[in-house]
Each structure stands twice: as structure tokens, then as C-alpha cells.
Design a protein around this motif. Structure first.
Motif, PDB file in Angstrom:
ATOM      1  N   UNK A 211      -1.400 -16.709  -6.352  1.00 43.17           N
ATOM      2  CA  UNK A 211      -2.836 -16.963  -6.441  1.00 43.17           C
ATOM      3  C   UNK A 211      -3.558 -16.031  -5.471  1.00 43.17           C
ATOM      4  N   UNK A 212      -4.316 -15.060  -6.003  1.00 43.28           N
ATOM      5  CA  UNK A 212      -4.928 -14.008  -5.190  1.00 43.28           C
ATOM      6  C   UNK A 212      -6.423 -13.919  -5.474  1.00 43.28           C
ATOM      7  N   UNK A 213      -7.211 -13.929  -4.418  1.00 41.33           N
ATOM      8  CA  UNK A 213      -8.665 -13.816  -4.535  1.00 41.33           C
ATOM      9  C   UNK A 213      -9.120 -12.419  -4.153  1.00 41.33           C
ATOM     10  N   UNK A 214     -10.099 -11.919  -4.891  1.00 42.03           N
ATOM     11  CA  UNK A 214     -10.794 -10.670  -4.574  1.00 42.03           C
ATOM     12  C   UNK A 214      -9.887  -9.440  -4.672  1.00 42.03           C
ATOM     13  N   UNK A 215      -9.125  -9.363  -5.753  1.00 41.62           N
ATOM     14  CA  UNK A 215      -8.262  -8.209  -5.979  1.00 41.62           C
ATOM     15  C   UNK A 215      -9.085  -6.927  -5.978  1.00 41.62           C
ATOM     16  N   UNK A 216      -8.549  -5.913  -5.345  1.00 34.84           N
ATOM     17  CA  UNK A 216      -9.232  -4.627  -5.268  1.00 34.84           C
ATOM     18  C   UNK A 216      -9.780  -4.338  -3.887  1.00 34.84           C
ATOM     19  N   UNK A 217      -9.795  -5.351  -3.016  1.00 30.47           N
ATOM     20  CA  UNK A 217     -10.289  -5.163  -1.651  1.00 30.47           C
ATOM     21  C   UNK A 217      -9.154  -4.833  -0.686  1.00 30.47           C
ATOM     22  N   UNK A 218      -7.911  -4.908  -1.156  1.00 27.67           N
ATOM     23  CA  UNK A 218      -6.754  -4.729  -0.279  1.00 27.67           C
ATOM     24  C   UNK A 218      -6.436  -3.255  -0.082  1.00 27.67           C
ATOM     25  N   UNK A 219      -5.822  -2.970   1.067  1.00 23.38           N
ATOM     26  CA  UNK A 219      -5.313  -1.625   1.330  1.00 23.38           C
ATOM     27  C   UNK A 219      -3.958  -1.465   0.649  1.00 23.38           C
ATOM     28  N   UNK A 220      -3.526  -0.226   0.480  1.00 28.68           N
ATOM     29  CA  UNK A 220      -2.189   0.031  -0.045  1.00 28.68           C
ATOM     30  C   UNK A 220      -1.154  -0.409   0.984  1.00 28.68           C
ATOM     31  N   UNK A 221       0.021  -0.782   0.516  1.00 26.49           N
ATOM     32  CA  UNK A 221       1.122  -1.145   1.417  1.00 26.49           C
ATOM     33  C   UNK A 221       1.714   0.137   1.987  1.00 26.49           C
ATOM     34  N   UNK A 222       1.975   0.116   3.287  1.00 26.00           N
ATOM     35  CA  UNK A 222       2.614   1.260   3.939  1.00 26.00           C
ATOM     36  C   UNK A 222       3.942   0.781   4.499  1.00 26.00           C
ATOM     37  N   UNK A 223       5.008   1.125   3.798  1.00 34.13           N
ATOM     38  CA  UNK A 223       6.348   0.671   4.186  1.00 34.13           C
ATOM     39  C   UNK A 223       7.151   1.872   4.692  1.00 34.13           C
ATOM     40  N   UNK A 224       7.121   2.063   6.010  1.00 28.76           N
ATOM     41  CA  UNK A 224       7.836   3.179   6.644  1.00 28.76           C
ATOM     42  C   UNK A 224       7.492   4.516   5.979  1.00 28.76           C
ATOM     43  N   UNK A 225       6.200   4.721   5.770  1.00 29.40           N
ATOM     44  CA  UNK A 225       5.744   5.987   5.205  1.00 29.40           C
ATOM     45  C   UNK A 225       5.591   5.984   3.698  1.00 29.40           C
ATOM     46  N   UNK A 226       6.218   5.034   3.025  1.00 31.02           N
ATOM     47  CA  UNK A 226       6.049   4.923   1.567  1.00 31.02           C
ATOM     48  C   UNK A 226       4.799   4.087   1.299  1.00 31.02           C
ATOM     49  N   UNK A 227       3.829   4.696   0.623  1.00 30.14           N
ATOM     50  CA  UNK A 227       2.590   3.982   0.302  1.00 30.14           C
ATOM     51  C   UNK A 227       2.596   3.605  -1.176  1.00 30.14           C
ATOM     52  N   UNK A 228       2.266   2.343  -1.459  1.00 29.76           N
ATOM     53  CA  UNK A 228       2.209   1.891  -2.849  1.00 29.76           C
ATOM     54  C   UNK A 228       1.264   0.702  -2.950  1.00 29.76           C
ATOM     55  N   UNK A 229       0.856   0.400  -4.161  1.00 30.01           N
ATOM     56  CA  UNK A 229      -0.022  -0.744  -4.424  1.00 30.01           C
ATOM     57  C   UNK A 229       0.822  -2.009  -4.515  1.00 30.01           C
ATOM     58  N   UNK A 230       0.644  -2.892  -3.549  1.00 30.91           N
ATOM     59  CA  UNK A 230       1.423  -4.126  -3.510  1.00 30.91           C
ATOM     60  C   UNK A 230       1.196  -5.012  -4.717  1.00 30.91           C
ATOM     61  N   UNK A 231      -0.021  -5.006  -5.254  1.00 30.53           N
ATOM     62  CA  UNK A 231      -0.305  -5.868  -6.401  1.00 30.53           C
ATOM     63  C   UNK A 231       0.552  -5.487  -7.601  1.00 30.53           C
ATOM     64  N   UNK A 232       0.846  -4.197  -7.767  1.00 32.50           N
ATOM     65  CA  UNK A 232       1.702  -3.781  -8.877  1.00 32.50           C
ATOM     66  C   UNK A 232       3.084  -4.412  -8.752  1.00 32.50           C
ATOM     67  N   UNK A 233       3.603  -4.472  -7.546  1.00 32.20           N
ATOM     68  CA  UNK A 233       4.911  -5.089  -7.326  1.00 32.20           C
ATOM     69  C   UNK A 233       4.840  -6.599  -7.595  1.00 32.20           C
ATOM     70  N   UNK A 234       3.753  -7.243  -7.163  1.00 29.14           N
ATOM     71  CA  UNK A 234       3.578  -8.679  -7.404  1.00 29.14           C
ATOM     72  C   UNK A 234       3.545  -8.969  -8.898  1.00 29.14           C
ATOM     73  N   UNK A 235       2.807  -8.172  -9.655  1.00 28.21           N
ATOM     74  CA  UNK A 235       2.716  -8.363 -11.107  1.00 28.21           C
ATOM     75  C   UNK A 235       4.088  -8.181 -11.752  1.00 28.21           C
TER      76      UNK A 235
END
Length: 200
Positions: A126-150
Motif C-alpha cells: 500500500x503506497x501513497x503518492x507514487x512518483x515523489x520517491x527518489x531512485x534506490x541507490x544500492x552500492x552505486x546501482x540506481x534503479x526505480x524501487x517501485x518497479x521491483x515492488x510491482x
């Protein structure tokens, strides 16, 4: 013609603890009139703003979903100030607890970068206000966390509840076409349009 006994095969697979049936869990909160009353009562109970409650046409779509979720969550999109966050953050968790004793833990999209795994592993996302989040930065790898959640929700057929001011084009541009397609598969999409209902 080949004679196939799927029932026998399914029994053998179940004994071997192999699950080949994909079916999302459906919920019903009652008849349409019962759902309408339940939704309105829950909304009034959780929303203590100065404005009086006025039924909006978008709520009819939510009520129809409540009558039979058909294994889908909700994706509320559109104009600001129309009650999307109240529904996702307060109304939905209250309704699921009252009717089914299910605990839904809503989060702001801004929490995704720091709580990605915790959010993705919950039985209800359950996520509110999608689109306001920053990209995930995992040891230099940047990606959209919401894509992984979906992806996790789609793989495990988890109910997904989201509010966002982004439209389809913006979602496809920020995430990708596959994510947009999976949202349509996982959720009933309700578009909220009109002037803000927030007190001025």
C-alpha cells in the motif's frame, strides 16, 4: 487425441509441494449498497478535516471494486486534493481490518528507497503518492524501487494499493511500459478528476 488427467497431476504436484495454480485472492465487502455505506462511514470516521463529506463520482468505482475485487488492488490516479490519499492511507486499511482482520501497513512513496525490501515483502502493498520517491541507490546501482515492488506483487499475486498524481504517460516515462501493463493487471485503476476538495 491425448488423454490428460490434470487433476491427478495436480494432486501429485501438491504432494511434492509444487504450486502450479496462479489465482489471486478476491474479497467482497458485501452488496453494492452495503459497500457504499461502509465506504462512506469509514471515510467520515478517518477524515477529520474541516470540510463536510460530499460523495464524489469516483467513489462509485471504488464501491464497485469493494463489491468484488476480482483479485485486484486499487490504483488511484489523477488530480490533487480529491481524496486519493485518504482512501489509500486510511480507508483501505480500516476496511480490511474491520471486515477481514487483515493488517495493511500503508507507506509514503518517499519511504521506498530506504524500506524497499520491507515494503515488497508485506502481504499487502500500500503506497501513497507514487512518483515523489527518489531512485534506490544500492552500492552505486540506481534503479526505480517501485518497479521491483510491482514485479514482486505480480509474481506472488499480492494485492497492490497505490495513489499517484502521475498519469499513464508519466508512469510509462518514469518507470516503463511493462510496469504500466502490470499495474493494469494487478489493480482496478480509478481516475480522479476535478477541483481540489481540500479546505481553502
Amino acid at each position: 487425441m491425448v488423454n490428460v488427467n490434470f487433476n491427478e497431476a495436480l494432486k501429485n504436484l501438491q504432494i511434492a509441494k509444487v504450486d502450479v495454480i496462479r489465482k489471486a485472492t478476491s474479497f467482497s465487502f458485501g452488496t453494492v449498497p452495503e459497500c457504499k455505506k461502509l465506504f462512506e462511514d469509514a471515510f467520515k470516521y478517518v477524515d477529520h478535516t474541516a470540510r463536510p463529506f460530499i460523495w464524489q463520482h469516483e467513489y462509485d468505482h471504488v464501491v464497485n471494486w469493494m463489491h468484488d475485487t476480482r483479485g485486484k488492488g486499487l490504483f488511484l490516479t489523477g488530480d490533487m486534493g480529491r481524496g486519493k490519499s485518504v482512501i489509500i492511507m486510511q480507508v483501505i486499511p480500516l476496511l480490511f481490518h474491520v471486515k477481514f482482520r487483515k493488517n495493511i501497513h500503508p507507506v509514503s512513496a518517499e519511504e521506498i528507497p530506504n524500506k524497499l525490501e520491507q515494503i515488497a515483502n508485506r502481504p499487502f502493498v500500500c503506497i501513497d503518492d507514487l512518483g515523489t520517491e527518489a531512485a534506490v541507490n544500492n552500492y552505486g546501482e540506481r534503479f526505480e524501487g517501485f518497479m521491483r515492488i510491482v514485479n514482486v506483487c505480480e509474481t506472488n499475486l499480492k494485492p497492490l494499493f497505490v495513489s499517484s498524481n502521475l498519469n499513464s504517460e508519466q508512469i510509462m516515462k518514469r518507470y516503463d511500459e511493462r510496469t504500466l501493463d502490470r499495474i493494469a493487471r494487478l489493480c482496478k485503476v480509478v481516475k480522479f478528476e476535478g477541483v481540489s476538495l481540500r479546505p481553502q
